[in-house]
Design a protein around this motif. Structure first.
Motif, PDB file in Angstrom:
ATOM      1  N   SER A 106       0.828  -1.198   0.000  1.00 30.29           N
ATOM      2  CA  SER A 106       0.000   0.000   0.000  1.00 30.29           C
ATOM      3  C   SER A 106       0.867   1.254   0.000  1.00 30.29           C
ATOM      4  O   SER A 106       1.839   1.370   0.751  1.00 30.29           O
ATOM      5  N   GLY A 107       0.512   2.181  -0.889  1.00 28.23           N
ATOM      6  CA  GLY A 107       1.253   3.422  -1.018  1.00 28.23           C
ATOM      7  C   GLY A 107       2.336   3.391  -2.071  1.00 28.23           C
ATOM      8  O   GLY A 107       2.860   4.439  -2.449  1.00 28.23           O
ATOM      9  N   SER A 108       2.701   2.198  -2.542  1.00 26.62           N
ATOM     10  CA  SER A 108       3.728   2.099  -3.574  1.00 26.62           C
ATOM     11  C   SER A 108       3.124   2.424  -4.940  1.00 26.62           C
ATOM     12  O   SER A 108       1.903   2.446  -5.112  1.00 26.62           O
ATOM     13  N   ALA A 109       4.013   2.694  -5.910  1.00 27.93           N
ATOM     14  CA  ALA A 109       3.541   3.108  -7.230  1.00 27.93           C
ATOM     15  C   ALA A 109       4.426   2.530  -8.318  1.00 27.93           C
ATOM     16  O   ALA A 109       5.613   2.279  -8.105  1.00 27.93           O
ATOM     17  N   ILE A 110       3.825   2.350  -9.485  1.00 31.54           N
ATOM     18  CA  ILE A 110       4.531   1.936 -10.692  1.00 31.54           C
ATOM     19  C   ILE A 110       4.144   2.910 -11.796  1.00 31.54           C
ATOM     20  O   ILE A 110       2.954   3.102 -12.070  1.00 31.54           O
TER      21      ILE A 110
END
Length: 202
Positions: free
Chosen positions: A165-169
């Motif tokens: 949660s909170g990570s991005a690609i």
């Protein structure tokens, strides 16, 4: 809900890794401001206007953030100035000039749902994408992994990213940008999906 309109919700977005093969993409450990994420999750679970969408390669719930009646605490997510800063971060991360227009959609996967391998290419469509993952703490047994492929062969896996949660690609869309989301077995997997368009010479 607290009013968070002075916060830049995307200020934490900083790539920790940039990759060029099999296509250009970056990974970020954090994206949303720490005060926004729990408020957003509460709203996505309780009041968001979800609608089931089925296509030839996925079944999921979604809605357009720009059309939603966002609570005041989340209005900063669609603020033009905040989105312009986010666009500049995407430009810096991927090295391309992007047009001001940004599309914003929220997705939700429930247990049993998945997104099959695809590359997001369509004529006249978006050229770059940012996906922010949100959930209450999925573990490996829950599935919902973001999968990147070397080709359109589902067995030709380049990388598997946990749905932290909170990570991005973020990535540039191309014929080679094959990716998928594995079947969700437990919990709920939310994502915010931002679509960008390459700036055309006038």
């Amino acid at each position: 809900m607290p009013v968070l309109d002075r916060i830049d919700p995307y200020a934490r977005l900083e790539p920790v890794e940039s990759v060029t093969v099999p296509f250009r993409y970056f990974v970020a450990n954090h994206c949303l401001d720490a005060s926004i994420e729990p408020v957003l999750l509460d709203w996505l679970e309780a009041d968001a206007p979800w609608a089931l969408v089925e296509t030839d390669f996925y079944e999921q719930f979604e809605f357009d953030l720009r059309d939603a009646d966002l609570p005041p605490a989340l209005a900063c997510l669609v603020d033009p100035d905040k989105l312009a800063r986010l666009r500049r971060k995407m430009e810096q991360a991927l090295g391309d000039a992007l047009a001001p227009h940004i599309q914003m959609v929220a997705h939700r996967l429930d247990p049993g749902q998945r997104i099959a391998i695809h590359n997001d290419m369509r004529e006249g469509g978006e050229t770059h994408r940012l996906t922010i993952q949100l959930n209450r703490g999925l573990d490996d047994a829950d599935g919902g992994f973001f999968m990147i492929f070397n080709s359109d062969d589902a067995e030709d896996i380049h990388r598997i990213l946990r749905p932290v949660s909170g990570s991005a690609i973020g990535f540039a869309i191309s014929p080679a940008s094959h990716h998928a989301v594995s079947r969700l077995h437990g919990g709920t997997r939310f994502t915010l999906v931002y679509s960008f368009f390459a700036k055309r010479d006038e």
